[in-house]
Design a protein around this motif. Structure first.
Motif, PDB file in Angstrom:
ATOM      1  N   UNK A   1       0.821  -1.201   0.000  1.00  0.00           N
ATOM      2  CA  UNK A   1       0.000   0.000   0.000  1.00  0.00           C
ATOM      3  C   UNK A   1       0.861   1.260   0.000  1.00  0.00           C
ATOM      4  N   UNK A   2       2.092   1.126   0.441  1.00  0.00           N
ATOM      5  CA  UNK A   2       3.011   2.251   0.439  1.00  0.00           C
ATOM      6  C   UNK A   2       3.763   2.428  -0.860  1.00  0.00           C
ATOM      7  N   UNK A   3       3.570   1.486  -1.787  1.00  0.00           N
ATOM      8  CA  UNK A   3       4.180   1.608  -3.110  1.00  0.00           C
ATOM      9  C   UNK A   3       5.458   0.829  -3.319  1.00  0.00           C
ATOM     10  N   UNK A   4       5.887   0.050  -2.337  1.00  0.00           N
ATOM     11  CA  UNK A   4       7.078  -0.778  -2.529  1.00  0.00           C
ATOM     12  C   UNK A   4       6.743  -1.949  -3.437  1.00  0.00           C
ATOM     13  N   UNK A   5       7.616  -2.192  -4.393  1.00  0.00           N
ATOM     14  CA  UNK A   5       7.356  -3.228  -5.395  1.00  0.00           C
ATOM     15  C   UNK A   5       8.371  -4.354  -5.331  1.00  0.00           C
ATOM     16  N   UNK A   6       7.951  -5.487  -5.858  1.00  0.00           N
ATOM     17  CA  UNK A   6       8.790  -6.673  -5.896  1.00  0.00           C
ATOM     18  C   UNK A   6       8.482  -7.380  -7.210  1.00  0.00           C
ATOM     19  N   UNK A   7       9.537  -7.728  -7.975  1.00  0.00           N
ATOM     20  CA  UNK A   7       9.352  -8.357  -9.276  1.00  0.00           C
ATOM     21  C   UNK A   7      10.143  -9.652  -9.382  1.00  0.00           C
ATOM     22  N   UNK A   8       9.600 -10.591 -10.127  1.00  0.00           N
ATOM     23  CA  UNK A   8      10.375 -11.765 -10.506  1.00  0.00           C
ATOM     24  C   UNK A   8      11.494 -11.316 -11.446  1.00  0.00           C
ATOM     25  N   UNK A   9      12.629 -11.973 -11.343  1.00  0.00           N
ATOM     26  CA  UNK A   9      13.769 -11.587 -12.182  1.00  0.00           C
ATOM     27  C   UNK A   9      13.420 -11.656 -13.670  1.00  0.00           C
ATOM     28  N   UNK A  10      12.580 -12.599 -14.036  1.00  0.00           N
ATOM     29  CA  UNK A  10      12.276 -12.819 -15.456  1.00  0.00           C
ATOM     30  C   UNK A  10      11.464 -11.691 -16.076  1.00  0.00           C
ATOM     31  N   UNK A  11      10.872 -10.830 -15.254  1.00  0.00           N
ATOM     32  CA  UNK A  11      10.023  -9.759 -15.806  1.00  0.00           C
ATOM     33  C   UNK A  11      10.573  -8.369 -15.521  1.00  0.00           C
ATOM     34  N   UNK A  12      11.646  -8.285 -14.772  1.00  0.00           N
ATOM     35  CA  UNK A  12      12.216  -6.977 -14.442  1.00  0.00           C
ATOM     36  C   UNK A  12      12.594  -6.222 -15.720  1.00  0.00           C
ATOM     37  N   UNK A  13      12.206  -4.956 -15.759  1.00  0.00           N
ATOM     38  CA  UNK A  13      12.489  -4.132 -16.923  1.00  0.00           C
ATOM     39  C   UNK A  13      11.447  -4.233 -18.017  1.00  0.00           C
ATOM     40  N   UNK A  14      10.558  -5.201 -17.913  1.00  0.00           N
ATOM     41  CA  UNK A  14       9.510  -5.366 -18.938  1.00  0.00           C
ATOM     42  C   UNK A  14       8.112  -5.130 -18.371  1.00  0.00           C
ATOM     43  N   UNK A  15       7.902  -5.528 -17.121  1.00  0.00           N
ATOM     44  CA  UNK A  15       6.588  -5.408 -16.489  1.00  0.00           C
ATOM     45  C   UNK A  15       6.640  -4.316 -15.426  1.00  0.00           C
ATOM     46  N   UNK A  16       5.508  -3.636 -15.257  1.00  0.00           N
ATOM     47  CA  UNK A  16       5.400  -2.611 -14.219  1.00  0.00           C
ATOM     48  C   UNK A  16       4.092  -2.806 -13.473  1.00  0.00           C
ATOM     49  N   UNK A  17       4.180  -2.830 -12.152  1.00  0.00           N
ATOM     50  CA  UNK A  17       2.985  -2.962 -11.328  1.00  0.00           C
ATOM     51  C   UNK A  17       2.717  -1.635 -10.632  1.00  0.00           C
ATOM     52  N   UNK A  18       1.462  -1.234 -10.662  1.00  0.00           N
ATOM     53  CA  UNK A  18       1.028  -0.021  -9.961  1.00  0.00           C
ATOM     54  C   UNK A  18      -0.313  -0.323  -9.305  1.00  0.00           C
ATOM     55  N   UNK A  19      -0.655   0.505  -8.308  1.00  0.00           N
ATOM     56  CA  UNK A  19      -1.960   0.321  -7.678  1.00  0.00           C
ATOM     57  C   UNK A  19      -2.589   1.670  -7.398  1.00  0.00           C
ATOM     58  N   UNK A  20      -3.893   1.635  -7.402  1.00  0.00           N
ATOM     59  CA  UNK A  20      -4.694   2.809  -7.048  1.00  0.00           C
ATOM     60  C   UNK A  20      -5.353   2.466  -5.726  1.00  0.00           C
ATOM     61  N   UNK A  21      -4.825   3.015  -4.651  1.00  0.00           N
ATOM     62  CA  UNK A  21      -5.348   2.662  -3.327  1.00  0.00           C
ATOM     63  C   UNK A  21      -6.790   3.115  -3.144  1.00  0.00           C
ATOM     64  N   UNK A  22      -7.136   4.214  -3.753  1.00  0.00           N
ATOM     65  CA  UNK A  22      -8.508   4.707  -3.629  1.00  0.00           C
ATOM     66  C   UNK A  22      -9.523   3.780  -4.261  1.00  0.00           C
ATOM     67  N   UNK A  23      -9.089   3.072  -5.298  1.00  0.00           N
ATOM     68  CA  UNK A  23      -9.986   2.152  -6.006  1.00  0.00           C
ATOM     69  C   UNK A  23      -9.712   0.696  -5.652  1.00  0.00           C
ATOM     70  N   UNK A  24      -8.731   0.464  -4.782  1.00  0.00           N
ATOM     71  CA  UNK A  24      -8.331  -0.919  -4.461  1.00  0.00           C
ATOM     72  C   UNK A  24      -8.103  -1.732  -5.726  1.00  0.00           C
ATOM     73  N   UNK A  25      -7.415  -1.135  -6.654  1.00  0.00           N
ATOM     74  CA  UNK A  25      -7.157  -1.763  -7.943  1.00  0.00           C
ATOM     75  C   UNK A  25      -5.660  -1.827  -8.207  1.00  0.00           C
ATOM     76  N   UNK A  26      -5.232  -2.958  -8.733  1.00  0.00           N
ATOM     77  CA  UNK A  26      -3.832  -3.143  -9.085  1.00  0.00           C
ATOM     78  C   UNK A  26      -3.742  -3.429 -10.580  1.00  0.00           C
ATOM     79  N   UNK A  27      -2.721  -2.856 -11.189  1.00  0.00           N
ATOM     80  CA  UNK A  27      -2.520  -3.002 -12.627  1.00  0.00           C
ATOM     81  C   UNK A  27      -1.146  -3.614 -12.892  1.00  0.00           C
TER      82      UNK A  27
END
Length: 117
Positions: free
Chosen positions: A53-79
Motif C-alpha cells: 500500500x506504500x508503493x514498494x514493489x517486488x518483481x520476478x527476475x524474469x520480468x524486471x524491466x519489462x513489467x510494471x505494477x502499480x496500484x490505485x489505493x482509492x480504487x483498491x485496484x492493481x494493474x
C-alpha cells in the motif's frame, strides 16, 4: 466477502503489450499487498510482481524491466503493465491480495495471457 475482478488477458504477438487489472472489494480493512502470480501448464504458480500500500514493489527476475505494477489505493485496484512480451510469458495470471489485520490471502479466478505469433 472479498471479491476480485480481473481483466485484460488475451492473445498478443511476441514483443507486444498487455495491461491486466484487478479490482478488489469487500474488505473493511483494506489490502496490505496486491499482486500478480502466474501459472504455465505443468508448472507451479509463481510470483510475477506485487506492491504494498506504500508503493514498494517486488518483481520476478524474469520480468524486471519489462513489467510494471502499480496500484490505485482509492480504487483498491492493481494493474500490471506487460511490455516486450515473450512466448514464455504465456500463462494464466492470477490476482492475489493480502488483507490487512489478519493477513488473509485471496485469489482471483485467473486470466489467460497467450503470447504467440
Amino acid at each position: 466477502q472479498v471479491q476480485l475482478v480481473e481483466s485484460g488477458g488475451g492473445l498478443v504477438q511476441p514483443g507486444g503489450s498487455l495491461r491486466l487489472s484487478c479490482a478488489a472489494s469487500g474488505s473493511p480493512f483494506g489490502f496490505a499487498v496486491m499482486g500478480w502470480y502466474r501459472q504455465a501448464p505443468g508448472k507451479e504458480r509463481d510470483l510475477v510482481a506485487d506492491i504494498t500500500s506504500g508503493g514498494s514493489t517486488n518483481y520476478a527476475d524474469s520480468v524486471k524491466g519489462r513489467f510494471t505494477i502499480v496500484r490505485d489505493n482509492g480504487k483498491n485496484t492493481v494493474y500490471l503493465q506487460m511490455n516486450s512480451l515473450k512466448p514464455e510469458d504465456t500463462a494464466v495470471y492470477y490476482c492475489n491480495v493480502k488483507e490487512r489485520l489478519w493477513g488473509t490471502n485471496y485469489w482471483g479466478k485467473g486470466t489467460l495471457v497467450t503470447v504467440s505469433s
